[in-house]
Design a protein around this motif. Structure first.
Motif, PDB file in Angstrom:
ATOM      1  N   ARG A  14      -3.886   4.128 -11.529  1.00  0.00           N
ATOM      2  CA  ARG A  14      -4.322   4.619 -10.225  1.00  0.00           C
ATOM      3  C   ARG A  14      -4.283   6.135 -10.144  1.00  0.00           C
ATOM      4  O   ARG A  14      -5.208   6.776  -9.617  1.00  0.00           O
ATOM      5  CB  ARG A  14      -3.444   4.022  -9.128  1.00  0.00           C
ATOM      6  N   MET A  15      -3.209   6.730 -10.653  1.00  0.00           N
ATOM      7  CA  MET A  15      -3.088   8.179 -10.602  1.00  0.00           C
ATOM      8  C   MET A  15      -4.152   8.846 -11.454  1.00  0.00           C
ATOM      9  O   MET A  15      -4.721   9.880 -11.085  1.00  0.00           O
ATOM     10  CB  MET A  15      -1.688   8.606 -11.055  1.00  0.00           C
ATOM     11  N   ILE A  22     -10.828  12.374  -7.253  1.00  0.00           N
ATOM     12  CA  ILE A  22     -10.594  13.468  -6.317  1.00  0.00           C
ATOM     13  C   ILE A  22     -11.143  14.779  -6.870  1.00  0.00           C
ATOM     14  O   ILE A  22     -11.817  15.543  -6.161  1.00  0.00           O
ATOM     15  CB  ILE A  22      -9.086  13.600  -6.005  1.00  0.00           C
ATOM     16  N   LEU A  23     -10.867  15.042  -8.130  1.00  0.00           N
ATOM     17  CA  LEU A  23     -11.365  16.266  -8.757  1.00  0.00           C
ATOM     18  C   LEU A  23     -12.885  16.290  -8.775  1.00  0.00           C
ATOM     19  O   LEU A  23     -13.515  17.327  -8.495  1.00  0.00           O
ATOM     20  CB  LEU A  23     -10.810  16.378 -10.183  1.00  0.00           C
ATOM     21  N   THR A  24     -13.487  15.143  -9.085  1.00  0.00           N
ATOM     22  CA  THR A  24     -14.944  15.051  -9.103  1.00  0.00           C
ATOM     23  C   THR A  24     -15.521  15.321  -7.720  1.00  0.00           C
ATOM     24  O   THR A  24     -16.493  16.071  -7.567  1.00  0.00           O
ATOM     25  CB  THR A  24     -15.392  13.652  -9.577  1.00  0.00           C
ATOM     26  N   TYR A  25     -14.919  14.706  -6.673  1.00  0.00           N
ATOM     27  CA  TYR A  25     -15.413  14.899  -5.310  1.00  0.00           C
ATOM     28  C   TYR A  25     -15.280  16.351  -4.863  1.00  0.00           C
ATOM     29  O   TYR A  25     -16.146  16.871  -4.156  1.00  0.00           O
ATOM     30  CB  TYR A  25     -14.649  13.989  -4.339  1.00  0.00           C
ATOM     31  N   ILE A 246     -10.323  11.463   0.437  1.00  0.00           N
ATOM     32  CA  ILE A 246      -9.273  11.974  -0.450  1.00  0.00           C
ATOM     33  C   ILE A 246      -7.876  11.493  -0.026  1.00  0.00           C
ATOM     34  O   ILE A 246      -7.107  11.013  -0.869  1.00  0.00           O
ATOM     35  CB  ILE A 246      -9.342  13.513  -0.542  1.00  0.00           C
ATOM     36  N   PRO A 247      -7.504  11.580   1.264  1.00  0.00           N
ATOM     37  CA  PRO A 247      -6.193  11.019   1.647  1.00  0.00           C
ATOM     38  C   PRO A 247      -6.078   9.524   1.341  1.00  0.00           C
ATOM     39  O   PRO A 247      -5.005   9.063   0.946  1.00  0.00           O
ATOM     40  CB  PRO A 247      -6.135  11.281   3.163  1.00  0.00           C
ATOM     41  N   ASN A 248      -7.166   8.785   1.519  1.00  0.00           N
ATOM     42  CA  ASN A 248      -7.147   7.351   1.219  1.00  0.00           C
ATOM     43  C   ASN A 248      -6.901   7.091  -0.258  1.00  0.00           C
ATOM     44  O   ASN A 248      -6.194   6.150  -0.635  1.00  0.00           O
ATOM     45  CB  ASN A 248      -8.455   6.696   1.649  1.00  0.00           C
ATOM     46  N   LEU A 249      -7.509   7.907  -1.113  1.00  0.00           N
ATOM     47  CA  LEU A 249      -7.308   7.748  -2.550  1.00  0.00           C
ATOM     48  C   LEU A 249      -5.851   7.999  -2.930  1.00  0.00           C
ATOM     49  O   LEU A 249      -5.279   7.304  -3.771  1.00  0.00           O
ATOM     50  CB  LEU A 249      -8.227   8.696  -3.328  1.00  0.00           C
ATOM     51  N   ILE A 250      -5.246   8.995  -2.291  1.00  0.00           N
ATOM     52  CA  ILE A 250      -3.852   9.331  -2.605  1.00  0.00           C
ATOM     53  C   ILE A 250      -2.918   8.205  -2.160  1.00  0.00           C
ATOM     54  O   ILE A 250      -2.046   7.771  -2.915  1.00  0.00           O
ATOM     55  CB  ILE A 250      -3.459  10.658  -1.926  1.00  0.00           C
ATOM     56  N   SER A 251      -3.110   7.717  -0.940  1.00  0.00           N
ATOM     57  CA  SER A 251      -2.219   6.673  -0.429  1.00  0.00           C
ATOM     58  C   SER A 251      -2.402   5.355  -1.176  1.00  0.00           C
ATOM     59  O   SER A 251      -1.436   4.632  -1.424  1.00  0.00           O
ATOM     60  CB  SER A 251      -2.461   6.464   1.065  1.00  0.00           C
ATOM     61  N   SER A 252      -3.640   5.047  -1.554  1.00  0.00           N
ATOM     62  CA  SER A 252      -3.904   3.782  -2.244  1.00  0.00           C
ATOM     63  C   SER A 252      -3.314   3.756  -3.649  1.00  0.00           C
ATOM     64  O   SER A 252      -3.123   2.681  -4.220  1.00  0.00           O
ATOM     65  CB  SER A 252      -5.413   3.527  -2.314  1.00  0.00           C
ATOM     66  N   VAL A 255       0.219   2.158  -2.920  1.00  0.00           N
ATOM     67  CA  VAL A 255       0.160   0.868  -2.231  1.00  0.00           C
ATOM     68  C   VAL A 255      -0.513  -0.193  -3.101  1.00  0.00           C
ATOM     69  O   VAL A 255       0.009  -1.302  -3.274  1.00  0.00           O
ATOM     70  CB  VAL A 255      -0.584   1.012  -0.884  1.00  0.00           C
ATOM     71  N   SER A 256      -1.664   0.141  -3.669  1.00  0.00           N
ATOM     72  CA  SER A 256      -2.410  -0.829  -4.475  1.00  0.00           C
ATOM     73  C   SER A 256      -1.663  -1.199  -5.746  1.00  0.00           C
ATOM     74  O   SER A 256      -1.654  -2.357  -6.166  1.00  0.00           O
ATOM     75  CB  SER A 256      -3.799  -0.268  -4.831  1.00  0.00           C
ATOM     76  N   SER A 257      -1.023  -0.230  -6.371  1.00  0.00           N
ATOM     77  CA  SER A 257      -0.284  -0.487  -7.590  1.00  0.00           C
ATOM     78  C   SER A 257       0.832  -1.490  -7.349  1.00  0.00           C
ATOM     79  O   SER A 257       0.993  -2.475  -8.082  1.00  0.00           O
ATOM     80  CB  SER A 257       0.295   0.812  -8.161  1.00  0.00           C
ATOM     81  N   ALA A 258       1.600  -1.258  -6.306  1.00  0.00           N
ATOM     82  CA  ALA A 258       2.729  -2.146  -6.009  1.00  0.00           C
ATOM     83  C   ALA A 258       2.262  -3.543  -5.605  1.00  0.00           C
ATOM     84  O   ALA A 258       2.811  -4.556  -6.054  1.00  0.00           O
ATOM     85  CB  ALA A 258       3.589  -1.530  -4.908  1.00  0.00           C
ATOM     86  N   SER A 259       1.221  -3.602  -4.763  1.00  0.00           N
ATOM     87  CA  SER A 259       0.766  -4.904  -4.256  1.00  0.00           C
ATOM     88  C   SER A 259       0.190  -5.771  -5.375  1.00  0.00           C
ATOM     89  O   SER A 259       0.400  -6.994  -5.388  1.00  0.00           O
ATOM     90  CB  SER A 259      -0.277  -4.707  -3.160  1.00  0.00           C
TER      91      SER A 259
END
Length: 263
Positions: A14-15, A22-25, A246-252, A255-259
């Motif tokens: 995920r990271m 994020i860098l691409t955007y 971008i904030p959504n990508l950071i938070s996910s 969250v997504s990794s753990a779930s």
């Protein structure tokens, strides 16, 4: 130990992928116009909604089921591809009406090209489910990062060459087709030409609840871009969607990794 190792690889995945996105955007935001991001934001609503209906929660059902075999995998993949083609045709023929509603003629071509990614998603979704079921988090991490890197480089080069909004379209399409190729190479599995309705019904008894939940969630998330794009314009929508992305990508990332590991 398996859960901890899986979490490390999923976090790395995920990271890595989200960081490259994020860098691409950020780079594309300096090369493209806000209107380009606004058009994509409208298009993505229809693509994401189609992806939910194409997958129908079958991917999760494959991971959750106690016993699955090649018949289940092949049936789900073939069913997903059939549904994907149906939704591609629906989007293809309704694209002019969507463009007319938003007074953006460019939406027609963008939507028709971008919607090809629905077919790639149908295939890679099953491939990923097989790897998740087998706890192959390391393979998923390695394979997922390569398409994101390549598609990011290509989209930046296209933006520099003046392709405009199609640089964003290429980012999704290249990432999608490369994911199918790389996952297929590492998985070394090919579906059989069969479709068991009995197996599909059995899986759907579980996936139908997820399908309903995902439809409600996507309808909620997609409502904002559709309204902003209509009431204001694609430029305002571009700023809104980019500022949220971008904030959504950071938070996910966490969250997504753990779930996924817990599931």
């Amino acid at each position: 130990q398996t859960a901890f190792t899986g979490l490390i690889w999923q976090l790395a995945n995920r990271m890595g992928t989200n960081g490259m996105q994020i860098l691409t955007y950020i780079i594309l935001a300096r090369l493209l116009q806000p209107e380009d991001f606004g058009i994509i934001a409208i298009v993505v609503v229809f693509i994401n909604f189609s992806n939910i209906l194409v997958n129908s929660g079958f991917g999760t059902a494959l991971v959750q089921s106690e016993n699955v075999d090649d018949i289940d995998y092949s049936s789900v993949l073939n069913m997903s591809i059939i549904i994907a083609f149906i939704f591609y045709l629906i989007i293809f023929f309704t694209a002019p009406f969507i463009a007319a509603y938003y007074n953006q003629d460019s939406i027609v071509r963008v939507l028709r090209i971008y919607s090809i990614s629905i077919i790639f998603f149908a295939i890679s979704g099953v491939q990923t489910s097989i790897l998740l079921r087998n706890l192959e988090f390391k393979k998923i991490s390695i394979v997922s990062s390569i398409p994101v890197l390549i598609s990011g480089i290509v989209s930046i080069l296209m933006a520099l060459a003046g392709f405009g909004v199609y640089a964003l379209v290429a980012n999704a399409l290249i990432s999608g087709i490369l994911s199918v190729i790389f996952f297929g190479f590492i998985l070394k599995w090919f579906p059989k030409p069969l479709l068991s309705i009995t197996r599909i019904k059995k899986l759907f008894s579980y996936s139908s609840k997820l399908l309903l939940s995902n439809i409600i969630e996507e309808a909620y998330k997609g409502l904002y871009p559709l309204i902003i794009g209509k009431v204001f314009n694609t430029k305002v929508l571009g700023y809104y969607n980019y500022g949220k992305q971008i904030p959504n990508l950071i938070s996910s990332t966490f969250v997504s990794s753990a779930s996924e590991i817990v599931f």
